[in-house]
Design a protein around this motif. Sequence first.
Motif, PDB file in Angstrom:
ATOM      1  N   TYR A   7      16.600  -6.253  76.854  1.00 17.55           N
ATOM      2  CA  TYR A   7      15.205  -6.188  77.291  1.00 17.55           C
ATOM      3  C   TYR A   7      14.873  -7.387  78.170  1.00 17.55           C
ATOM      4  O   TYR A   7      14.237  -7.243  79.219  1.00 17.55           O
ATOM      5  CB  TYR A   7      14.251  -6.161  76.088  1.00 17.55           C
ATOM      6  N   LEU A  41      14.547  -7.930  82.821  1.00 17.02           N
ATOM      7  CA  LEU A  41      13.465  -8.673  83.467  1.00 17.02           C
ATOM      8  C   LEU A  41      13.872 -10.140  83.627  1.00 17.02           C
ATOM      9  O   LEU A  41      13.087 -11.054  83.424  1.00 17.02           O
ATOM     10  CB  LEU A  41      12.186  -8.586  82.623  1.00 17.02           C
ATOM     11  N   SER A  43      11.752 -12.515  86.003  1.00 19.56           N
ATOM     12  CA  SER A  43      10.411 -12.757  85.461  1.00 19.56           C
ATOM     13  C   SER A  43      10.484 -13.665  84.241  1.00 19.56           C
ATOM     14  O   SER A  43       9.659 -14.580  84.082  1.00 19.56           O
ATOM     15  CB  SER A  43       9.742 -11.423  85.087  1.00 19.56           C
ATOM     16  N   ASN A  44      11.452 -13.430  83.370  1.00 17.08           N
ATOM     17  CA  ASN A  44      11.577 -14.243  82.163  1.00 17.08           C
ATOM     18  C   ASN A  44      12.003 -15.667  82.470  1.00 17.08           C
ATOM     19  O   ASN A  44      11.532 -16.620  81.834  1.00 17.08           O
ATOM     20  CB  ASN A  44      12.565 -13.585  81.194  1.00 17.08           C
ATOM     21  N   ALA A  51       7.828  -8.967  74.289  1.00 19.38           N
ATOM     22  CA  ALA A  51       7.035  -8.650  75.482  1.00 19.38           C
ATOM     23  C   ALA A  51       7.845  -7.823  76.481  1.00 19.38           C
ATOM     24  O   ALA A  51       7.320  -6.891  77.105  1.00 19.38           O
ATOM     25  CB  ALA A  51       6.547  -9.944  76.136  1.00 19.38           C
ATOM     26  N   SER A  52       9.126  -8.143  76.631  1.00 22.48           N
ATOM     27  CA  SER A  52       9.985  -7.410  77.572  1.00 22.48           C
ATOM     28  C   SER A  52      10.177  -5.969  77.117  1.00 22.48           C
ATOM     29  O   SER A  52      10.171  -5.041  77.935  1.00 22.48           O
ATOM     30  CB  SER A  52      11.338  -8.104  77.706  1.00 22.48           C
ATOM     31  N   TRP A 104       7.060  -4.167  77.876  1.00 23.74           N
ATOM     32  CA  TRP A 104       6.897  -3.981  79.322  1.00 23.74           C
ATOM     33  C   TRP A 104       7.780  -2.838  79.824  1.00 23.74           C
ATOM     34  O   TRP A 104       7.292  -1.957  80.547  1.00 23.74           O
ATOM     35  CB  TRP A 104       7.224  -5.280  80.052  1.00 23.74           C
ATOM     36  N   ASN A 142       6.835   0.750  79.561  1.00 22.38           N
ATOM     37  CA  ASN A 142       5.769   1.240  80.435  1.00 22.38           C
ATOM     38  C   ASN A 142       6.075   1.123  81.919  1.00 22.38           C
ATOM     39  O   ASN A 142       5.481   1.825  82.727  1.00 22.38           O
ATOM     40  CB  ASN A 142       4.470   0.467  80.142  1.00 22.38           C
ATOM     41  N   TYR A 143       7.028   0.224  82.263  1.00 19.34           N
ATOM     42  CA  TYR A 143       7.323  -0.010  83.675  1.00 19.34           C
ATOM     43  C   TYR A 143       8.831   0.000  83.917  1.00 19.34           C
ATOM     44  O   TYR A 143       9.608  -0.370  83.040  1.00 19.34           O
ATOM     45  CB  TYR A 143       6.742  -1.355  84.131  1.00 19.34           C
ATOM     46  N   GLY A 150      10.291  -5.463  86.094  1.00 21.91           N
ATOM     47  CA  GLY A 150       9.406  -6.570  85.807  1.00 21.91           C
ATOM     48  C   GLY A 150       8.531  -6.859  87.017  1.00 21.91           C
ATOM     49  O   GLY A 150       8.815  -6.394  88.124  1.00 21.91           O
ATOM     50  N   PRO A 151       7.450  -7.633  86.855  1.00 21.06           N
ATOM     51  CA  PRO A 151       6.544  -7.881  87.983  1.00 21.06           C
ATOM     52  C   PRO A 151       7.211  -8.567  89.166  1.00 21.06           C
ATOM     53  O   PRO A 151       7.033  -8.144  90.316  1.00 21.06           O
ATOM     54  CB  PRO A 151       5.454  -8.769  87.363  1.00 21.06           C
ATOM     55  N   LYS A 193       5.334   2.274  87.489  1.00 23.13           N
ATOM     56  CA  LYS A 193       4.848   2.656  86.171  1.00 23.13           C
ATOM     57  C   LYS A 193       5.503   3.959  85.711  1.00 23.13           C
ATOM     58  O   LYS A 193       5.618   4.909  86.475  1.00 23.13           O
ATOM     59  CB  LYS A 193       3.326   2.816  86.177  1.00 23.13           C
TER      60      LYS A 193
END
Length: 395
Positions: A313, A317, A320-321, A363-364, A367, A370-371, A374-375, A392
């Motif tokens: 997970y 990401l 981002s992490n 959190a990952s 995330w 749903n996505y 990562g951002p 999404k």
Amino acid sequence: MNQSLCSISEQERIISLDIMRGFAILGIFLVNMLTFHSPYPNFDPYEWWSGAADKAIYTFIDIFVQASFYTLFSLLFGYGLVIMWERSKLRGVTFGWIGVRRLFFLLMIGMLHAFFIWHGDILITYAIMGFVFLLFIRMTGRNLMITGILLYIIPNLLVSLLLFVSLLVAPAEEITGYEPALAEMAMQVYQNGSFAEITAQRISDWYETNNLATLPFMFISIFPLFLIGGGAAKLKWLEKPKEHKKFLIWIACLSLVFGIIFKLLPYILGKNFATEYVQDIFGGPLLAIGYGLTIALAIEKNAIRKLLSPLSYVGKLSMSNYLFQSIASTLIFYNYGLGLYGEISVMTGTLMVIFIYILQIAASRLWISNYYYGPVEWIWRSFTYFSWPKWKKEK
């Protein structure tokens, strides 16, 4: 732009890569935390941290973590670039400009990270080395592997020999990388400085380890790992571990055994600039290879795959992490945040790493349910392919 190229399905992902990235993010955080909360490595850690627990934890990090996880990520970086290159070929898309845009964005993110968040950034170096790697990416897997190994071993062996010879000329205590004056300056600024003063110190600290004098050492310690990782990708070591099982087991075992031997060198022969250089430059990558191959082989068993799956997970990401760890940590320790710089022990810092990392896993997982990305990964991918990939997930 071919939408199929920029949208990689879950089936196309290599789960071992995501687990390794998540594992690497944890190891990198453990080492980076030492620099987040103190002016490490400009002091002798065994004098700075005098408690028995701190010394024991630092020794564990020094042997099993230090120099092993940024090198693991370097191997994975080369592996990932080759996978992108191969997939672009299969889909009839020219990779050249895609690779250049991807690395240019990485360079920009690295500059923002290094100059405005934390000076220990590795992204700038990865981007620069990545541009050079693009010149080699068409080589065969075997040639990438051989070139990488030779380019790593030969110059680093020569440097190691020169360092050992230097010990015959000058006493070991006269050859040290510790800079007490720089440590004291960092303490003053990060504890008490304004954001502008901290930014100036941050840039100065970054330049201290990233300049024309250190560039050759960066090149011989990171770039060859891109080649080795890229070679492993072309040889399909992680996609088809069963086909190479016996060979990979031998490589993993030898890497772990010799990696530990090199990492223990300063504790056996005594700590000095030469033994510590050999410890990290040879022990670090060997342990990285051992860790990575052990994961690739172990997750062939479903029970172990389920056990290690939470790491994936974070790995999905990873950018981002990685950035989140820097943002959160500097807000905790620098004066424009909670101002705890220089106030905590190795044990406390390590417990903070474990706590924050567990939060990142949770959190990952939420995330990625749903996505798709990562951002930061989504923005990076959008810039790379000049298109807006689906973000999404539909419920």
